[in-house]
Write a protein that holds these residues in place. Structure first.
Motif, short mmCIF file in Angstrom:
data_model
loop_
_atom_site.label_atom_id
_atom_site.label_comp_id
_atom_site.label_asym_id
_atom_site.label_seq_id
_atom_site.Cartn_x
_atom_site.Cartn_y
_atom_site.Cartn_z
N TYR A 81 -3.89 -14.38 9.64
CA TYR A 81 -3.83 -13.56 8.42
C TYR A 81 -2.59 -12.68 8.44
O TYR A 81 -1.85 -12.60 7.44
CB TYR A 81 -5.10 -12.73 8.31
N TYR A 133 -10.66 -13.99 3.59
CA TYR A 133 -10.81 -13.20 4.82
C TYR A 133 -11.68 -11.97 4.58
O TYR A 133 -12.58 -11.68 5.36
CB TYR A 133 -9.42 -12.81 5.33
N THR A 181 -7.38 -13.17 12.72
CA THR A 181 -6.61 -11.99 12.34
C THR A 181 -5.12 -12.24 12.50
O THR A 181 -4.32 -11.86 11.63
CB THR A 181 -7.04 -10.78 13.18
N LEU A 203 -15.34 -11.12 6.23
CA LEU A 203 -15.63 -9.89 6.97
C LEU A 203 -16.86 -9.18 6.41
O LEU A 203 -17.70 -8.68 7.15
CB LEU A 203 -14.44 -8.94 6.93
#
Length: 65
Positions: A5, A30, A2, A34
């Motif tokens: 990102y 990403y 995270t 998820l």
């Protein structure tokens, strides 16, 4: 992941010519990871390089090996 990102998002906002395409690809990867709960298997490079893999359910893995 995270933090990476978010950092890439910040870099893309500061220098879109250099980082926008990379950020858009990272965003796509990403979000797919998820949604699929797979952090590393759903990568474009895996398919492009013909790497075959199988997922293992390791619910009791402790790391003490």
């Amino acid at each position: 992941m995270t933090f990476t990102y978010l950092h890439l998002s910040w870099k893309a906002s500061k220098d879109p010519k250099r980082y926008k395409a990379l950020f858009l690809q990272a965003k796509k990867d990403y979000l797919e990871s998820l949604l699929s709960s797979q952090l590393f298997l759903n990568k474009t490079e895996m398919y492009q390089n013909g790497i075959d893999f199988c997922a293992l359910d390791l619910v009791n893995l402790t790391g003490g090996y």
